[in-house]
Scaffold this active site. Structure first.
Site, mmCIF file in Angstrom:
data_model
loop_
_atom_site.group_PDB
_atom_site.id
_atom_site.type_symbol
_atom_site.label_atom_id
_atom_site.label_comp_id
_atom_site.label_asym_id
_atom_site.label_seq_id
_atom_site.Cartn_x
_atom_site.Cartn_y
_atom_site.Cartn_z
ATOM 1 N N GLU A 1 0.809 -1.225 0.000
ATOM 2 C CA GLU A 1 0.000 0.000 0.000
ATOM 3 C C GLU A 1 0.836 1.266 0.000
ATOM 4 O O GLU A 1 0.469 2.273 -0.621
ATOM 5 C CB GLU A 1 -0.938 0.025 1.214
ATOM 6 C CG GLU A 1 -2.120 -0.933 1.127
ATOM 7 C CD GLU A 1 -1.772 -2.347 1.578
ATOM 8 O OE1 GLU A 1 -0.604 -2.593 1.952
ATOM 9 O OE2 GLU A 1 -2.674 -3.207 1.540
ATOM 10 N N HIS B 1 -10.616 -3.732 10.231
ATOM 11 C CA HIS B 1 -11.245 -3.817 8.907
ATOM 12 C C HIS B 1 -12.621 -3.152 8.893
ATOM 13 O O HIS B 1 -13.426 -3.451 8.028
ATOM 14 C CB HIS B 1 -11.462 -5.266 8.483
ATOM 15 C CG HIS B 1 -10.240 -6.045 8.105
ATOM 16 N ND1 HIS B 1 -9.261 -6.371 8.986
ATOM 17 C CD2 HIS B 1 -9.857 -6.592 6.921
ATOM 18 C CE1 HIS B 1 -8.322 -7.089 8.373
ATOM 19 N NE2 HIS B 1 -8.667 -7.242 7.116
HETATM 20 C C1 LIG Z 1 -2.180 -3.885 4.895
HETATM 21 C C2 LIG Z 1 -3.074 -4.940 4.391
HETATM 22 N N1 LIG Z 1 -3.247 -5.078 3.052
HETATM 23 C C3 LIG Z 1 -4.053 -6.035 2.583
HETATM 24 C C4 LIG Z 1 -4.718 -6.866 3.432
HETATM 25 C C5 LIG Z 1 -5.654 -7.933 2.885
HETATM 26 N N2 LIG Z 1 -5.068 -9.248 2.999
HETATM 27 C C6 LIG Z 1 -5.257 -10.018 4.090
HETATM 28 S S1 LIG Z 1 -4.369 -11.418 4.053
HETATM 29 C C7 LIG Z 1 -3.698 -11.008 2.544
HETATM 30 C C8 LIG Z 1 -2.718 -11.926 1.907
HETATM 31 C C9 LIG Z 1 -1.523 -12.146 2.772
HETATM 32 O O1 LIG Z 1 -0.626 -12.996 2.141
HETATM 33 P P1 LIG Z 1 0.661 -13.528 2.883
HETATM 34 O O2 LIG Z 1 1.355 -12.419 3.590
HETATM 35 O O3 LIG Z 1 1.444 -14.300 1.901
HETATM 36 O O4 LIG Z 1 0.102 -14.489 4.012
HETATM 37 P P2 LIG Z 1 -0.758 -15.830 3.846
HETATM 38 O O5 LIG Z 1 -2.194 -15.405 3.738
HETATM 39 O O6 LIG Z 1 -0.267 -16.530 2.641
HETATM 40 O O7 LIG Z 1 -0.536 -16.596 5.101
HETATM 41 C C10 LIG Z 1 -4.195 -9.795 2.100
HETATM 42 C C11 LIG Z 1 -3.865 -9.169 0.817
HETATM 43 C C12 LIG Z 1 -4.526 -6.690 4.812
HETATM 44 N N3 LIG Z 1 -5.173 -7.446 5.726
HETATM 45 N N4 LIG Z 1 -3.694 -5.739 5.262
#
Ligand SMILES: Cc1ncc(C[n+]2csc(CCOP(=O)(O)OP(=O)(O)O)c2C)c(N)n1
Lengths: 328, 326
Positions: free
Chosen positions: A66, A135
């Protein structure tokens, strides 16, 4: 999907996005998971079908970044493009406040009017579905406080469509905040853009004016229904944009009703409702028969459990009580 | 490298992994039942990382977790019943139902919270390590984060800060190859993520996150470095999540075949086979043990279900510190 009939909000936004991408060849849209998530169009379907129609050059999935994205789209805008960035939840925009607030919002001003910054930041705010403290925030007041930004808070599918088209055409950085609990609301959708700074009278009445947005707007309409049964006719006004904002509509309404209630989901203390009340008191004191009343979120983060979440967000009953209080 | 022993110690790890899996297996079911609000992110398949790392830590050490943080919390020693109660928004949850799945903190275990902001835990663990240094308490801090989170800007700042100040922090990157629907192949141009740590002077290692022994060995070495005042370590651990990103995920971004293939390297099955081979446990004994673990998780779920919802007045407590000016 074309506009011009009854639709749910996400469809209306999706229709607007298709139209915008066609109308503005210099526009492109980007965000996290906007092409292969859920519906194939982001968390709520708003970007559905765009990739197929406009291709990867103009519809881009981004890394979770972001901070750089908010700053980069702003700069891309000042170089002649018209980006529309989706921030999955508005809470995540905090990671990139420098890009929005120190850079995009000030760019035109600091550099003596040389730069337009036609960027649109689309996101969602609000509570109601158990997304808890990180959220569910309603950040519209925060954005409305910053000179240089335009802030849009559509409360119906029709407004979502018409206002998004204006946001995309605007040469200012625009924060477009959808409400996550209204994506499945259904209503009529026109085919035209809706100008900023023009409030909408959502219901006419003569005893009290309620100014409210989004979820609290719909509670206000329910409250008005209930109060009508008791013979109290409430006029409900939806400002639709918090900057620019339409005080004339409020003064005109208060001139009729002589009572004002302001309602929003954002925290009541220091909230935008206070601005509407203050301006009315300063400019139209003589039109008021009683002190205005503010209704807003409690000064607490949004809790997870449903009983707690409901306790911190204004309800229909809170609006009914507020109207009665100002009329008492 | 400290080898995790294929003995009683291995059996304890196996049990913890299996118990966590049983706990997580229930999440989609509870979601379907409408008992979980918002979103919840199970981590089936990723148990070896949480357990392997936690076994190298003590209660004094801190962890900063993610949106996918039940396993990290439970492996650190959290009570299964109270964790479940929090996920169901109940009074007996660790946060009295205010936090839910994405915001579970347990102060006495050094669990600084699961987190709804991707990447936030990276800064938080760095801060816990800073506190350790200031207080001289010898604790270390672990930041768990995903491949998706590795693209957040905070990573660069945290790596640099931890490296120049030699902070006792261990950055555990769980590479499950997806960030929601975004494949790592599309989101990074340099697939060797250890290079990110090296670029900032953070010693970096990669390993098999499906192998408890390997995770434990890497974590133990990193903890030793941290406690010796040698500073941060990055561990890039390869893993896979069996379920969707969250309950309700349509999973249009990956194939069933891919998921099935990943399951052939299951961390629980692999360790069990090794322990059977080493004569630590027989298949029959494991069957009995599995049943006992199932019962324990069942009891935790019943505890959570029976816990009442919080009192409405709790919505307004703890916004400010007691006795403070507000
Ligand atoms: C700052 C922020 N951006 C976007 C999100 C939405 N979001 C939640 S989980 C996620 C994916 C996270 O991927 P990763 O870090 O690889 O962890 P995993 O889910 O694979 O364990 C996203 C985009 C969020 N919660 N916080």
């Amino acid at each position: 999907m074309s506009a011009g009939k009854d639709m749910v909000t996400w469809r209306a936004l999706n229709a607007a996005m298709h139209q915008i991408m066609e109308d503005h060849p210099e526009s492109f849209t980007l965000g996290e998971d906007i092409t292969t998530w859920g519906t194939g169009g982001g968390t709520y379907g708003v970007t559905r079908g765009l990739l197929k129609k406009f291709g990867r050059e103009r519809v881009m999935d981004t890394p979770i970044s972001e901070e750089v994205l908010l700053s980069a789209v702003s700069a891309a805008a000042s170089r002649g493009t018209r980006p529309i960035l989706e921030i999955m939840y508005s809470d995540f925009s905090f990671l990139g406040f420098d890009g929005i607030i120190n850079q995009a919002a000030k760019n035109r001003y600091m550099f003596g009017g040389q730069f337009d910054v036609p960027v649109t930041i689309r996101s969602n705010g609000g509570s109601g579905i158990g997304k808890a403290a990180q959220h569910s925030q309603s950040l519209e007041t925060l954005f409305a406080h910053i000179p240089g930004l335009e802030v849009v808070v559509p409360g119906t599918p029709g407004d979502a469509y018409g206002l998004l088209r204006t946001a995309a055409a605007s040469d200012n950085p625009t924060i477009f905040l959808e409400h996550k609990n209204q994506y499945y609301d259904r209503g009529p959708v026109g085919t035209e853009a809706i100008p900023f700074g023009q409030a909408r009278i959502a219901r006419e009445g003569k005893h009290a004016t309620v100014v409210a947005t989004q979820q609290i707007l719909s509670y206000s309409l329910q409250a008005a229904e209930e109060l009508a049964a008791e013979g109290i006719e409430v006029e409900v006004i939806d400002p639709r944009t918090l900057y620019p904002f339409d005080m004339d509509a409020v003064y005109a309404s208060v001139g009729k009703t002589r009572h004002l209630v302001v309602g929003h989901e954002a925290v009541r203390d220091y909230g935008w409702g206070a601005e509407f009340v203050a301006q009315t008191v300063e400019a139209a004191w003589d039109k008021l028969d009683a002190a205005p009343v503010r209704v807003g979120g409690s000064r607490a983060p949004i809790p997870y459990a449903q009983v707690l979440e409901e306790a911190v967000i204004p309800s229909k009953d809170d609006i009914v009580a507020a109207v009665k209080r100002t009329l008492a | 490298m400290t080898e995790y022993q294929a003995n009683e110690q291995g059996l304890a790890g196996l049990k913890l992994m299996a118990k966590i899996r049983e706990f997580e297996r229930r999440m989609p079911l509870l979601s379907e039942e409408g008992l979980i609000r918002g979103s919840t992110h199970p981590s089936l398949g990723m148990e070896a990382i949480a357990v392997g790392v936690s076994l190298a830590l003590t209660d004094k050490d801190a962890i900063a977790s993610t949106h996918r943080g039940h396993a990290h919390t439970l492996a650190k020693g959290a009570d299964f019943g109270r964790t479940m109660a929090e996920i169901l928004g109940r009074k007996d949850g660790y946060c009295g139902g205010k936090g839910g799945s994405m915001h579970i903190g347990v102060k006495e275990l050094g669990v600084l919270g699961t987190n709804g902001i991707v990447g936030a835990g990276i800064g938080i663990a760095t801060g816990a390590a800073l506190a350790s240094k200031q207080l001289g308490d010898g604790s270390v801090a672990v930041s768990y984060f995903g491949d998706g989170a590795s693209n957040q800007g905070v990573l660069a700042e945290a790596f640099n800060l931890a490296a120049i100040w030699k902070l006792p922090v261990i950055f555990v990157l769980e590479n499950n190859h997806y960030a929601q629907s975004a494949s790592i192949d599309d989101m990074v141009a340099q697939p060797d993520l250890t290079k990110r740590g090296e670029a900032y002077g953070v010693p970096s290692f990669s390993g098999d996150g499906m192998n408890l022994e390997e995770v434990y060995g890497l974590a133990t070495a990193a903890v030793e470095r941290a406690r010796a005042g040698e500073g941060p370590t990055l561990l890039v651990l390869e893993t896979y999540r069996y379920l969707g990103h969250m309950a309700g995920d349509t999973e249009i971004y990956r194939t069933k075949e891919e998921v099935e293939a990943a399951k052939s390297n299951d961390p629980i099955e692999t360790l069990l086979a090794r322990l059977i081979e080493a004569g630590v446990i027989t298949a029959e004994e494991w069957e009995t043990t599995s049943k006992e673990l199932f019962e324990e998780v069942e009891a935790a779920e019943q505890f959570a279900r029976n816990s009442p919802y919080p009192d409405v007045s709790e919505a307004f407590t703890d916004v400010y510190a007691k006795g403070a000016s507000a």
